[in-house]
Design a protein around this motif. Sequence first.
Motif, PDB file in Angstrom:
ATOM      1  N   THR A   1       0.938  -0.898   0.074  1.00 24.78           N
ATOM      2  CA  THR A   1       0.334  -0.291  -0.006  1.00 24.78           C
ATOM      3  C   THR A   1       0.925   1.435  -0.022  1.00 24.78           C
ATOM      4  OG1 THR A   1       0.117   0.034   2.977  1.00 24.78           O
ATOM      5  CG2 THR A   1      -1.737  -1.452   1.296  1.00 24.78           C
ATOM      6  N   GLY A   2       0.464   2.268  -0.472  1.00 23.04           N
ATOM      7  CA  GLY A   2       0.503   3.622  -0.436  1.00 23.04           C
ATOM      8  C   GLY A   2       1.284   3.801   1.084  1.00 23.04           C
ATOM      9  N   SER A   3       0.796   3.456   1.432  1.00 19.16           N
ATOM     10  CA  SER A   3       0.570   3.874   3.914  1.00 19.16           C
ATOM     11  C   SER A   3       1.862   3.512   4.269  1.00 19.16           C
ATOM     12  CB  SER A   3      -1.284   3.300   4.264  1.00 19.16           C
ATOM     13  OG  SER A   3      -1.492   3.918   3.405  1.00 19.16           O
TER      14      SER A   3
ATOM     15  N   ASN B   1       4.696   5.148   2.056  1.00 17.24           N
ATOM     16  CA  ASN B   1       4.743   6.509   3.172  1.00 17.24           C
ATOM     17  C   ASN B   1       5.424   5.987   4.645  1.00 17.24           C
ATOM     18  OD1 ASN B   1       3.904   8.138   1.753  1.00 17.24           O
ATOM     19  ND2 ASN B   1       2.554   8.128   2.282  1.00 17.24           N
TER      20      ASN B   1
ATOM     21  N   HIS C   1      -2.792  13.235   3.676  1.00 19.38           N
ATOM     22  CA  HIS C   1      -2.905  11.584   3.581  1.00 19.38           C
ATOM     23  C   HIS C   1      -1.876  11.471   4.716  1.00 19.38           C
ATOM     24  CE1 HIS C   1      -3.711   7.696   2.699  1.00 19.38           C
ATOM     25  NE2 HIS C   1      -4.722   8.104   1.599  1.00 19.38           N
TER      26      HIS C   1
ATOM     27  N   GLU D   1      -3.894   8.165   7.318  1.00 19.81           N
ATOM     28  CA  GLU D   1      -3.477   6.763   7.538  1.00 19.81           C
ATOM     29  C   GLU D   1      -3.593   6.351   8.923  1.00 19.81           C
ATOM     30  OE1 GLU D   1       0.851   7.428   5.786  1.00 19.81           O
ATOM     31  OE2 GLU D   1      -0.432   7.815   3.902  1.00 19.81           O
TER      32      GLU D   1
ATOM     33  N   GLU E   1       3.098  16.934  -0.602  1.00 18.80           N
ATOM     34  CA  GLU E   1       1.807  15.923  -1.328  1.00 18.80           C
ATOM     35  C   GLU E   1       1.721  16.722  -2.935  1.00 18.80           C
ATOM     36  OE1 GLU E   1      -1.483  13.825   1.355  1.00 18.80           O
ATOM     37  OE2 GLU E   1      -2.523  14.258   0.255  1.00 18.80           O
TER      38      GLU E   1
ATOM     39  N   ASN F   1      -4.187  14.965  -2.730  1.00 21.66           N
ATOM     40  CA  ASN F   1      -5.657  14.480  -2.500  1.00 21.66           C
ATOM     41  C   ASN F   1      -6.875  15.177  -1.762  1.00 21.66           C
ATOM     42  OD1 ASN F   1      -7.849  12.715  -2.322  1.00 21.66           O
ATOM     43  ND2 ASN F   1      -6.608  10.925  -1.331  1.00 21.66           N
TER      44      ASN F   1
ATOM     45  N   ASP G   1       4.829  12.241  -0.997  1.00 21.07           N
ATOM     46  CA  ASP G   1       3.952  11.654  -0.805  1.00 21.07           C
ATOM     47  C   ASP G   1       3.284  12.134  -2.157  1.00 21.07           C
ATOM     48  OD1 ASP G   1       1.618  10.236  -0.851  1.00 21.07           O
ATOM     49  OD2 ASP G   1       1.275  11.234   1.021  1.00 21.07           O
TER      50      ASP G   1
ATOM     51  N   ALA H   1       1.514   9.720  -3.811  1.00 19.58           N
ATOM     52  CA  ALA H   1       0.116   8.550  -4.541  1.00 19.58           C
ATOM     53  C   ALA H   1       0.033   9.106  -6.195  1.00 19.58           C
ATOM     54  CB  ALA H   1      -0.606   8.538  -3.535  1.00 19.58           C
ATOM     55  N   ARG H   2      -0.136   9.955  -6.359  1.00 16.96           N
ATOM     56  CA  ARG H   2      -0.644  10.563  -7.988  1.00 16.96           C
ATOM     57  C   ARG H   2      -0.198  11.419  -8.405  1.00 16.96           C
ATOM     58  NH1 ARG H   2      -5.514  10.290  -4.169  1.00 16.96           N
ATOM     59  NH2 ARG H   2      -6.336   8.837  -5.611  1.00 16.96           N
TER      60      ARG H   2
ATOM     61  N   CYS I   1       2.332   5.038  -6.203  1.00 14.80           N
ATOM     62  CA  CYS I   1       1.178   3.817  -6.235  1.00 14.80           C
ATOM     63  C   CYS I   1       0.814   3.768  -7.554  1.00 14.80           C
ATOM     64  CB  CYS I   1       0.378   4.818  -5.355  1.00 14.80           C
ATOM     65  SG  CYS I   1      -0.499   5.064  -3.953  1.00 14.80           S
TER      66      CYS I   1
ATOM     67  N   LYS J   1      -3.706   3.497  -7.387  1.00 18.01           N
ATOM     68  CA  LYS J   1      -4.988   5.106  -8.435  1.00 18.01           C
ATOM     69  C   LYS J   1      -4.585   5.093  -9.382  1.00 18.01           C
ATOM     70  CE  LYS J   1      -4.962   5.454  -3.363  1.00 18.01           C
ATOM     71  NZ  LYS J   1      -3.963   6.826  -3.047  1.00 18.01           N
TER      72      LYS J   1
HETATM   73  C1  LIG Z   1      -4.106   6.995  -1.520  1.00 15.47           C
HETATM   74  C2  LIG Z   1      -2.813   7.533  -0.835  1.00 15.47           C
HETATM   75  C3  LIG Z   1      -2.545   7.299  -0.095  1.00 15.47           C
HETATM   76  C4  LIG Z   1      -2.092   5.683   0.093  1.00 15.47           C
HETATM   77  O1  LIG Z   1      -3.374   5.065   0.073  1.00 15.47           O
HETATM   78  P1  LIG Z   1      -2.880   3.385   0.505  1.00 15.47           P
HETATM   79  O2  LIG Z   1      -4.601   3.273   0.721  1.00 15.47           O
HETATM   80  O3  LIG Z   1      -2.585   3.120   1.824  1.00 15.47           O
HETATM   81  O4  LIG Z   1      -2.577   2.792  -1.063  1.00 15.47           O
HETATM   82  C5  LIG Z   1      -0.946   7.884  -0.074  1.00 15.47           C
HETATM   83  N1  LIG Z   1      -1.312   9.394  -0.024  1.00 15.47           N
HETATM   84  C6  LIG Z   1      -2.211   9.323  -0.493  1.00 15.47           C
HETATM   85  C7  LIG Z   1      -1.864  11.099  -1.389  1.00 15.47           C
HETATM   86  C8  LIG Z   1      -3.198   8.895  -1.368  1.00 15.47           C
HETATM   87  O5  LIG Z   1      -3.969   9.481  -2.246  1.00 15.47           O
END
Ligand SMILES: *Cc1c(COP(=O)(O)O)cnc(C)c1O
Length: 344
Positions: free
Chosen positions: A58-60, A63, A84, A89, A137, A141, A170, A172-173, A198, A201
């Motif tokens: 996972t991204g969490s 991170n 995020h 988290e 980030e 998000n 971070d 993720a995107r 990630c 996503k």
């Molecule tokens: C989705 C997301 C994550 C990680 O999410 P997981 O559901 O743990 O994979 C981390 N940072 C941002 C900004 C996200 O949108």
Amino acid sequence: MAIDLRSDTVTQPSKGMRDAIASAPVGDDVYGDDPTVNSLEERVAQLFGKEAGLFAPTGSLANQLAIRMLVAPGEELLAETNSHIVRAELGAAAVFSGITTRTWPGEHGLLKASDALEIARPNSGPYLVSTTAIAVENTHNFGGGTVQPISEIAALRKGADELGLTLHLDGARIWNAHVASGIALSEYGKYFDTISVCLSKGLGAPVGSIMISTKERVTKARVWRKRYGAGMRQVGVLAAAGHYALDNNIERLADDHRRAKELAVAIAAIDSRLIDPATVTTNIVGLDLASSSLSASEFAQRCRDSGLWLSALGPKYVRLVTHMDFDDAQQEQAVEILKKSFVA
Ligand SMILES: *Cc1c(COP(=O)(O)O)cnc(C)c1O
């Protein structure tokens, strides 16, 4: 079939991706034997100009492994108020790593280097918490898919260097930021000590994130990943989806961005107080229901009853996220449902 815009995580692996999964060479990744995982980790690290990468479920976790490498227990990580890491988290930085956080607010999550640098307090002595790292980030998000200006990132790096602080991205995107801004991934990579990205996503893989940094930090993070119980075995079947996503699904994010913009324009035509389309630059459309008698969850329920799923993320805030399983025909339907569901 419902139109699901709750997140860009709701996509189904395509036929091509499933074929790639089925034919992936694999090995036991805890022994470092999975060639598909190894090549994915190297590939993503190289994209960002870094030495090494670590596959995470996972991204969490990506991170959390990253910030653990930058911030010791009892030290402080700075982040934007709605980031995020801070909000989504579940307190992992505190629970797992003894990291405290302080936050600065940014409009739509937009980074201003001075906001972060002004609250940084490195080397605070024996009585006060010392800041050791700052997280950014990109895209943001909960800020509505905000792309962070490269000039502010560069200014933050300069200020962080002067204060002896490290920087985490971070990302993720980050793929969305890259496509929207035209800035190379390696350029983003230059400014950060650790990065998480990630694949699950907008890129459409079912699972997978990569933590990226120096060889030394990644080697240490690999031990922590195992300690957290996320040492995985023949996980090349998942890494293959990641390779497929990188090969096929980055450039097409521009379609998601176009549809998000079109959605925002159509929604602003319903009530201009819901959203300023100028703020939509990637695949996230955040609506402010302050002008409506409906709460976010009431509005989300009305939409859902008509076949459109979206996320209520605050008392008056709902989020729509475009993705690869959302097409132009669904977009027309979505606008009709939003029109019908909105109450001033
Ligand atoms: C989705 C997301 C994550 C990680 O999410 P997981 O559901 O743990 O994979 C981390 N940072 C941002 C900004 C996200 O949108």
